[in-house]
Scaffold this motif. Structure first.
Motif, mmCIF file in Angstrom:
data_model
loop_
_atom_site.group_PDB
_atom_site.id
_atom_site.type_symbol
_atom_site.label_atom_id
_atom_site.label_comp_id
_atom_site.label_asym_id
_atom_site.label_seq_id
_atom_site.Cartn_x
_atom_site.Cartn_y
_atom_site.Cartn_z
ATOM 1 N N HIS A 522 0.858 -0.885 -0.078
ATOM 2 C CA HIS A 522 0.010 0.219 0.290
ATOM 3 C C HIS A 522 1.190 1.578 -0.023
ATOM 4 O O HIS A 522 1.954 1.195 0.710
ATOM 5 C CB HIS A 522 -0.815 0.065 1.126
ATOM 6 N N PRO A 523 0.578 2.347 -0.126
ATOM 7 C CA PRO A 523 1.357 3.538 -0.282
ATOM 8 C C PRO A 523 1.629 4.181 1.089
ATOM 9 O O PRO A 523 2.596 4.876 0.754
ATOM 10 C CB PRO A 523 0.369 4.818 -0.715
ATOM 11 N N LEU A 524 1.956 3.013 1.607
ATOM 12 C CA LEU A 524 2.033 3.425 3.633
ATOM 13 C C LEU A 524 1.704 2.435 4.479
ATOM 14 O O LEU A 524 0.733 2.076 4.701
ATOM 15 C CB LEU A 524 1.312 4.951 4.126
ATOM 16 N N ARG A 525 3.307 2.252 4.684
ATOM 17 C CA ARG A 525 2.968 0.944 6.371
ATOM 18 C C ARG A 525 2.100 0.807 6.936
ATOM 19 O O ARG A 525 2.927 2.469 7.472
ATOM 20 C CB ARG A 525 4.425 0.178 5.902
ATOM 21 N N LYS A 526 2.047 0.425 7.761
ATOM 22 C CA LYS A 526 1.375 0.586 9.233
ATOM 23 C C LYS A 526 2.051 0.910 10.324
ATOM 24 O O LYS A 526 3.396 0.689 10.194
ATOM 25 C CB LYS A 526 0.468 -0.764 9.894
ATOM 26 N N VAL A 527 1.823 1.917 10.935
ATOM 27 C CA VAL A 527 3.053 2.495 12.174
ATOM 28 C C VAL A 527 3.664 1.004 12.979
ATOM 29 O O VAL A 527 2.910 0.499 13.527
ATOM 30 C CB VAL A 527 2.882 3.115 13.340
ATOM 31 N N GLN A 528 4.569 0.679 12.896
ATOM 32 C CA GLN A 528 5.053 -0.117 14.432
ATOM 33 C C GLN A 528 5.223 -0.063 15.291
ATOM 34 O O GLN A 528 6.084 0.879 15.430
ATOM 35 C CB GLN A 528 6.583 -0.835 13.214
ATOM 36 N N GLU A 529 4.697 -0.569 16.609
ATOM 37 C CA GLU A 529 4.686 -0.271 17.569
ATOM 38 C C GLU A 529 5.795 -1.358 18.525
ATOM 39 O O GLU A 529 5.432 -2.624 18.841
ATOM 40 C CB GLU A 529 3.354 -0.554 18.193
ATOM 41 N N GLY A 530 6.828 -0.945 18.619
ATOM 42 C CA GLY A 530 7.789 -1.244 19.275
ATOM 43 C C GLY A 530 9.166 -2.744 18.277
ATOM 44 O O GLY A 530 8.622 -2.371 16.987
ATOM 45 N N GLY A 531 9.276 -3.040 18.887
ATOM 46 C CA GLY A 531 9.974 -4.319 17.946
ATOM 47 C C GLY A 531 11.405 -4.076 17.558
ATOM 48 O O GLY A 531 11.414 -5.297 17.559
ATOM 49 N N SER A 532 12.130 -3.217 18.172
ATOM 50 C CA SER A 532 13.297 -2.860 17.937
ATOM 51 C C SER A 532 14.218 -2.948 18.531
ATOM 52 O O SER A 532 13.545 -3.284 19.800
ATOM 53 C CB SER A 532 13.798 -0.989 17.313
ATOM 54 N N GLU A 533 15.333 -4.102 18.363
ATOM 55 C CA GLU A 533 16.240 -5.121 19.667
ATOM 56 C C GLU A 533 16.710 -3.414 19.820
ATOM 57 O O GLU A 533 17.022 -2.467 19.640
ATOM 58 C CB GLU A 533 17.073 -5.618 18.798
ATOM 59 N N CYS A 534 17.326 -4.102 21.413
ATOM 60 C CA CYS A 534 17.762 -3.164 22.253
ATOM 61 C C CYS A 534 18.573 -3.787 23.803
ATOM 62 O O CYS A 534 18.800 -4.976 23.266
ATOM 63 C CB CYS A 534 16.365 -2.536 23.165
ATOM 64 N N ARG A 535 19.180 -3.491 24.419
ATOM 65 C CA ARG A 535 19.435 -3.233 25.390
ATOM 66 C C ARG A 535 19.322 -2.809 26.895
ATOM 67 O O ARG A 535 19.089 -3.862 27.226
ATOM 68 C CB ARG A 535 21.481 -3.424 25.562
ATOM 69 N N VAL A 536 19.068 -1.890 26.777
ATOM 70 C CA VAL A 536 18.423 -0.949 28.347
ATOM 71 C C VAL A 536 17.371 -0.654 27.562
ATOM 72 O O VAL A 536 16.819 -0.008 26.393
ATOM 73 C CB VAL A 536 19.651 -0.929 29.006
ATOM 74 N N ASP A 537 16.845 -0.151 29.265
ATOM 75 C CA ASP A 537 15.597 0.826 28.685
ATOM 76 C C ASP A 537 15.428 1.808 27.900
ATOM 77 O O ASP A 537 14.389 2.586 27.146
ATOM 78 C CB ASP A 537 14.323 1.225 30.062
ATOM 79 N N THR A 538 16.403 2.650 28.253
ATOM 80 C CA THR A 538 17.010 4.016 27.632
ATOM 81 C C THR A 538 16.622 3.763 25.894
ATOM 82 O O THR A 538 16.680 4.626 24.976
ATOM 83 C CB THR A 538 17.848 4.874 28.051
ATOM 84 N N ASP A 539 16.889 2.954 25.721
ATOM 85 C CA ASP A 539 16.974 2.573 23.839
ATOM 86 C C ASP A 539 16.120 2.206 23.685
ATOM 87 O O ASP A 539 15.910 2.971 22.534
ATOM 88 C CB ASP A 539 17.738 0.850 23.598
ATOM 89 N N CYS A 540 14.781 2.256 23.797
ATOM 90 C CA CYS A 540 13.180 2.534 24.104
ATOM 91 C C CYS A 540 12.994 4.272 24.340
ATOM 92 O O CYS A 540 11.539 3.576 25.092
ATOM 93 C CB CYS A 540 13.053 1.283 24.588
#
Length: 749
Positions: A522-540
């Protein structure tokens, strides 16, 4: 029961705080959540803001609820040649530790293969520059109100070649997607004119506009340019036909509109001629020209004599869109040029647009300068050192000026915000090159150096060229009786000007060309809610503002392009790892500083070709005063506009809410387990891969949602049927039921 109540109370007390709805950034302080109109003094309330204070935000498709950064070539090619030299890459757009949205422009090559359907062969495409374009298309739109953008212009003021801009476009068109803007850009016309009907895709003559559009309503993809930079060095000389005198660099403040004036248009390089000059014997030596009356400028601002618009003619077979000779039309550029100084390239400056939409409305551009009063008590403005904080009413366009000229009107389309930097051979590049010069645009090729302005390639090789946006804020009036024009609305799909169903019906026009389209559904993708890899809370986004240090001395790091001879991104259809007409007139004032040479029009969202020959019959005279040179000198606004607000820079907000947590990754919930074994999980009210964006959305449903009917099988949009169609359908359905019942009864006997 008692245990359930206690458990519920405990959950509420420990749940993370919920951010407010709508489009307002939680970092915008209360003192900046209202403003006063500089035209009528009425109060406007904040409806959208982004302070860009959280570093590390990503704006790739599906990463942010408000903005989308493009990953595509800027399609502005036409049969007349020329065009963009850059590839838009979402990695060029990010928020940085100094509290800015940064749009970098780099000397890096992008290469890919595309299929030419005309010659039925594969061609290799190459762009030598990367840049960024971030836009709120089909996410955040508004109609009417006040737009304020605080920005620092990129590059060096005396080196031309960059084309940064902050602008608005109607949601029916998606910037750089030519198929979506063809015969929609920049129409703002709601009368039924059979001669213009073929040129305007959505005409008021159409009794049945499909895909959710209202019948007998003329629509378009209107464009309002808050600011476009024309950089360069005029060697201390004033640009010809500017009144007051303007030098490079300057800012374009422009309304793009269609239908345009077709007969006896002003010629590029001169102001419109309003009066007919005659000899002593009474013979006419000049002819009055048609242009818009009652335009007002003030301060170091002149009507723009170098660009009056684009003629969008019949296309040729090698152009990306199609228009036949009956669909050709003229578009006008109604605007002014505002003097800039080096300070605009060093510190944030606020550019403001007050937009009252539709019939009876107006457009007003405001910039900052020094306000002075002469011995006669006359108020005037001067740019000076570029540090003035007094509002200057730089340009005023009233609706009646458009109506009287061509029957067009101030735009009233739901419009979205675009922030970008382009690099185009038709914009602020050398106009005259030696005969021996090979026109090419590779900074690493010695043969191409003559095609660039002196110093441009060296500037780009530093890797430090960037447009920096401090904030974007939109205000609207809650009382439509307090302002002229039509009502103020928020949303891309308002019932009076729907767009969503139309976009769904023509999705292919709003999607990328091959090979990039193969990645899109589609022209726009659905906004991703989280899921990026991290190490500590400050990465999120966890831990709150107390753990986020803001270094005001932070500067853009030298990019790898500055140290390597050549960087190339190669996108090849055969390489699995690589999967992942809009021309403007050559608008360079230098073209008119050399013996009056001029060039043919073209424009960002239209394909250029030769315009119609000018007519020789006289036109109506204007109302502005005329200087000794015969050039119109529009009346100067003498309003006293003083900005008493405090500095609008917002670096951080104490006690900022935690946005997400770094949790153990579980396959099936967030996909495959990450390399760190942990992924971001967003708290309520936040979104994006790293939870760094506020989960913003419209407060009210749009036209498409209001039409939807919910059933056990899903959601469907209600059909558009007339009363007669419903009556006939009801009769047929009744007859069918009667016949079916009769047949059953007969079988029963």
């Amino acid at each position: 029961m008692r245990r359930s109540i206690i458990a519920a109370m405990t959950a509420l007390s420990t749940a993370p705080p919920i951010v407010e709805c709508g489009w307002i950034d939680e970092d915008t302080p209360e003192r900046l959540r209202t403003t006063k109109s500089l035209v009528d003094g009425s109060t406007y309330e904040l409806v959208m803001s982004d302070e860009f204070n959280i570093p590390g935000r990503s704006f790739a498709d599906g990463h942010d609820p408000t903005w989308t950064a493009l990953d595509k070539s800027d399609d502005d090619y036409s049969a007349s040649g020329g065009g963009s030299l850059h590839f838009y890459n979402s990695s060029m757009v990010s928020t940085t530790p100094d509290g800015f949205l940064t749009i970098q422009s780099l000397l890096e090559t992008t290469q890919w293969n595309r299929h030419d359907p005309i010659k039925n062969e594969w061609k290799q495409e190459k762009k030598y520059f990367k840049s960024g374009n971030v836009q709120s298309w089909n996410k955040f739109c508004f109609t009417g109100g006040i737009l304020e953008v605080d920005l620092i212009l990129p590059g060096e003021p005396d080196i031309g070649g960059l084309w940064p801009a902050a602008w608005l476009l109607g949601n029916l068109g998606r910037a750089t997607y030519e198929g979506s803007t063809n015969m929609l850009w920049p129409w703002s016309y709601d009368d039924c004119d059979r001669k213009k009907q073929e040129s305007q895709m959505v005409s008021a003559c159409n009794k049945a506009n499909h895909f959710g559009l209202n019948k007998n309503q003329g629509r378009g993809a209107t464009e309002i340019d808050l600011i476009e930079l024309m950089g360069g060095d005029s060697k201390g000389e004033n640009l010809p036909a500017t009144d007051p005198p303007i030098q490079l660099p300057y800012a374009d403040l422009t309304l793009q509109i269609a239908p345009g004036i077709t007969e006896n248009r002003p010629q590029p390089g001169s102001q419109p001629i309003r009066e007919i000059d005659r000899t002593h014997s009474g013979y006419a030596t000049s002819v009055a020209q048609n242009w818009y009356d009652n335009l007002t400028v003030a301060g170091n601002t002149s009507l723009n004599p170098f660009f009056y618009g684009t003629y969008l003619g019949e296309t040729k077979k090698n152009e990306p869109v199609t228009r036949n000779k009956n669909q050709a039309f003229q578009a006008d550029a109604v605007g002014a040029m505002k003097q800039l100084v080096p300070e605009h390239f060093k510190t944030p400056h606020t550019f403001r647009l007050e937009w009252q939409p539709g019939r009876g409305g107006r457009l007003d551009w405001f910039t900052k300068s020094h306000k002075k009063v002469d011995g006669n008590g006359t108020v005037f403005h001067m740019e000076g050192d570029g540090k003035g904080q007094d509002w200057e009413h730089s340009l005023h366009i009233p609706d009646f000026a458009l109506d009287e000229a061509m029957g067009s009107k101030i735009p009233e389309e739901p419009s979205y915000v675009i922030l970008n930097t382009a690099i185009s051979s038709t914009w602020a590049f050398p106009y005259d090159v030696p005969d021996w010069c090979t026109k090419c645009y590779d900074c690493y090729d010695p043969k191409c150096q003559c095609s660039f302005n002196p110093g441009f390639c060296n500037m780009m090789k530093t890797g430090k060229v960037a447009l920096k946006i401090d904030s974007v804020r939109v205000y609207q009036s809650k009382d439509d009786s307090m302002h002229s024009g039509g009502p103020h609305t928020v949303g891309c799909d308002p019932p009076d000007f729907p767009t969503r169903e139309f976009i769904k019906g023509y999705e292919y026009k709003y999607m990328r060309n091959p090979p990039f389209v193969y990645e899109d559904k589609h022209p726009l993708r659905k906004v991703q809610e989280g899921g990026s890899e991290c190490r500590v809370d400050t990465d999120c986004g966890g831990g709150g503002a107390e753990n986020v240090e803001v270094d005001e001395s932070w500067r853009i790091p030298v990019h790898k392009a500055a140290s390597k001879k050549k960087n190339e991104d190669v996108l090849d259809l055969d390489d699995e790892s690589s999967k992942g007409s809009n021309a403007r007139e050559y608008q360079s004032p230098q073209a008119h500083m050399n013996k009056g040479k001029s060039s043919s029009p073209a424009r960002r969202l239209g394909d250029s070709s030769d315009g119609p020959p000018p007519k020789t019959d006289a036109s109506k005279n204007g109302t502005g005063s005329t200087s000794d040179t015969g050039l119109i000198h529009p009346p100067i606004s003498e309003e006293s506009l003083v900005d008493t607000a405090e500095d609008t820079k917002v670096l951080s907000t104490p006690g900022r809410k935690p946005k997400g947590q770094c949790v153990v990754s579980t396959a099936g919930v967030f996909g495959a387990v990450s390399s760190t074994g942990k992924v971001c999980k967003c708290n309520k009210g936040y979104t994006g891969p790293n939870c760094l964006s506020i989960d913003k959305s419209d407060d009210e449903p749009g036209a498409y949602e209001l039409k939807k009917v919910t059933t056990l099988l899903g959601d469907f949009s209600t059909p558009y049927l007339s009363r007669m169609q419903l009556f006939v359908g009801g009769v047929m359905l009744g007859a069918f039921v009667v016949a079916l019942t009769t047949g059953i009864l007969q079988k029963g006997r």
